[in-house]
Design an enzyme around this catalytic site. Structure first.
Site, PDB file in Angstrom:
ATOM      1  N   SER A 110       0.808  -1.226   0.000  1.00 17.10           N
ATOM      2  CA  SER A 110       0.000   0.000   0.000  1.00 17.10           C
ATOM      3  C   SER A 110       0.845   1.281   0.000  1.00 17.10           C
ATOM      4  O   SER A 110       0.515   2.221  -0.722  1.00 17.10           O
ATOM      5  CB  SER A 110      -0.960  -0.003   1.195  1.00 17.10           C
ATOM      6  OG  SER A 110      -1.920  -1.017   1.014  1.00 17.10           O
ATOM      7  N   LYS A 164      -8.209  -6.393  10.871  1.00 18.35           N
ATOM      8  CA  LYS A 164      -9.409  -5.962  10.134  1.00 18.35           C
ATOM      9  C   LYS A 164     -10.714  -6.201  10.897  1.00 18.35           C
ATOM     10  O   LYS A 164     -11.682  -5.485  10.685  1.00 18.35           O
ATOM     11  CB  LYS A 164      -9.493  -6.696   8.788  1.00 18.35           C
ATOM     12  CG  LYS A 164      -8.530  -6.180   7.723  1.00 18.35           C
ATOM     13  CD  LYS A 164      -8.805  -6.888   6.396  1.00 18.35           C
ATOM     14  CE  LYS A 164      -7.891  -6.398   5.306  1.00 18.35           C
ATOM     15  NZ  LYS A 164      -8.208  -6.993   3.998  1.00 18.35           N
ATOM     16  N   ASN A 199     -11.298  -2.227   6.382  1.00 15.56           N
ATOM     17  CA  ASN A 199      -9.933  -2.097   5.858  1.00 15.56           C
ATOM     18  C   ASN A 199      -9.542  -0.640   5.616  1.00 15.56           C
ATOM     19  O   ASN A 199      -8.411  -0.362   5.204  1.00 15.56           O
ATOM     20  CB  ASN A 199      -9.743  -2.921   4.577  1.00 15.56           C
ATOM     21  CG  ASN A 199     -10.390  -2.281   3.375  1.00 15.56           C
ATOM     22  OD1 ASN A 199     -11.378  -1.575   3.509  1.00 15.56           O
ATOM     23  ND2 ASN A 199      -9.836  -2.505   2.210  1.00 15.56           N
ATOM     24  N   ASP A 214     -12.682  -3.536   0.189  1.00 16.67           N
ATOM     25  CA  ASP A 214     -12.292  -4.781  -0.493  1.00 16.67           C
ATOM     26  C   ASP A 214     -13.396  -5.245  -1.449  1.00 16.67           C
ATOM     27  O   ASP A 214     -13.117  -5.829  -2.499  1.00 16.67           O
ATOM     28  CB  ASP A 214     -12.000  -5.896   0.528  1.00 16.67           C
ATOM     29  CG  ASP A 214     -10.601  -5.779   1.123  1.00 16.67           C
ATOM     30  OD1 ASP A 214      -9.711  -5.190   0.479  1.00 16.67           O
ATOM     31  OD2 ASP A 214     -10.400  -6.275   2.255  1.00 16.67           O
ATOM     32  N   GLY A 266     -11.402 -13.548   5.924  1.00 17.95           N
ATOM     33  CA  GLY A 266     -11.891 -12.183   5.723  1.00 17.95           C
ATOM     34  C   GLY A 266     -12.058 -11.836   4.255  1.00 17.95           C
ATOM     35  O   GLY A 266     -13.054 -11.209   3.871  1.00 17.95           O
ATOM     36  N   ALA A 267     -11.109 -12.231   3.422  1.00 18.13           N
ATOM     37  CA  ALA A 267     -11.210 -11.914   1.985  1.00 18.13           C
ATOM     38  C   ALA A 267     -12.439 -12.601   1.395  1.00 18.13           C
ATOM     39  O   ALA A 267     -13.161 -12.015   0.587  1.00 18.13           O
ATOM     40  CB  ALA A 267      -9.940 -12.358   1.261  1.00 18.13           C
ATOM     41  N   GLY A 294      -4.742 -11.190  -8.823  1.00 17.61           N
ATOM     42  CA  GLY A 294      -5.105 -10.512  -7.572  1.00 17.61           C
ATOM     43  C   GLY A 294      -4.646  -9.062  -7.488  1.00 17.61           C
ATOM     44  O   GLY A 294      -5.054  -8.345  -6.565  1.00 17.61           O
TER      45      GLY A 294
END
Ligand code: NAP
Length: 285
Positions: A22, A71, A92, A108, A137-138, A246
């Site tokens: 990031s 998260k 997030n 996300d 979580g994803a 991704g």
């Protein structure tokens, strides 16, 4: 005091944080759009999460991203949680309203839907059947994204079956838990397959999945982006499936936060892609 507030500051909170891409992508945008400011990695131990999050507005931060393992825990810390983050059960992105109130959001879902649907083809998910491998979580953000895009049946396959059951209970009857042993058969009549486990990532084994039942018209997406072409995507591509890596999700999920903090809607462009990719190539060795 007021001078501090004028500095454009944001960051990403995680433990550990060295792996995060990031800072690289947000600092690219800051430089590209000639916005003076900094986006910094913030290594925060889970025991110090609340103290650290509460300190950030006072330090002049406009907001922050939140990554593994915080998260979910940050849901209990924010002053307000937006409806999408509550639905997913994870935050997030943080916005500091008027330099004080801490609002949690989830981008996300946006990152996933943008990555899946961008490109030349309209993949049309109305009444589609989807398979999601993984139940972390994803996976929760991706289930919400698939439901919002119109998927009518989502099969959740997870090594720990109980976690797949929990996701199914959370999101309703259109989401069905599937045992790990049945992962290959679950691909019958599937239009979208998404891997949300860390299998296929550098240093991890590949996802062991027989795709012979997967229709050739299906789109296959991997949330893993190191390497960009995971073994799953290579196999899918070689048999003619459309594949989505991704990195698109990673780049797109960053847009709403940047726009809110720095008042400029950033673009996901080829030069950004190349900039982040060159760094990932170094990691891949
Ligand atoms: P998480 O909550 O820890 O979930 C990890 C999932 O992977 C669980 O379902 C776990 O199964 C499964 N798993 C791990 N090792 C496994 C193994 N050896 N065999 C079978 N299943 C295994 O993590 P997360 O936050 O969901 O993240 C998952 C992946 O998505 C990571 O690779 C992350 O980098 C990626 N991700 C990418 C983006 C992006 O923007 N591209 C965004 C978010 C996440 P169990 O439940 O059985 O343990």
């Amino acid at each position: 005091m007021s001078a501090n507030r004028d500095i454009n500051l944001a960051g990403v909170i995680g433990w550990p944080i060295q792996h995060s891409r990031s800072p690289r992508l947000h600092n690219f945008w800051l430089s590209k759009y000639r916005i003076s400011g900094f986006y910094v990695p913030l290594q925060v131990h889970p025991d110090k999460l609340e103290v650290a999050v509460r300190a950030l507005p006072n330090l002049g931060f406009k907001g922050a991203n939140v990554t593994i393992p915080h998260k979910e825990k940050v849901l209990d810390i924010v002053d307000e949680c937006d409806p999408l983050a509550s639905r997913v059960g994870a935050i997030n992105t943080l916005y500091f309203e008027h330099g004080e109130k801490i609002v949690g959001a989830n981008t996300d879902v946006f990152g996933f839907t943008q990555a899946l649907c961008s490109g030349s083809e309209n993949i049309g998910l109305d009444n589609a059947k989807a398979v999601v491998i993984g139940a972390g979580g994803a996976a929760r953000a991706i289930v919400v994204g698939l439901l919002d895009l119109g998927a009518s049946e989502i099969r959740i396959v997870n090594r720990t079956y109980e976690k797949a059951v929990k996701i199914s209970e959370r999101f309703g009857k259109n989401v069905q838990p599937i045992k790990w042993q049945q992962r290959s058969e679950s691909l019958t009549q599937c239009q979208v397959l998404v891997n949300t486990t860390s299998l296929g990532m550098i240093g991890n084994p590949a996802l062991d999945l027989d795709v012979s039942e997967l229709p050739l018209q299906a789109t296959v997406m991997d949330t893993v982006y190191t390497p960009l072409m995971t073994p799953l995507l290579k196999t899918a591509k070689s048999r003619g499936n459309r594949v989505v890596d991704g990195l698109g999700m990673l780049l797109h999920q960053a847009r709403p936060g940047f726009a809110h903090w720095f008042n400029h809607d950033p673009r996901v462009t080829k030069d950004l892609h190349a900039h982040v990719l060159s760094d990932l190539d170094m990691i891949s060795g």
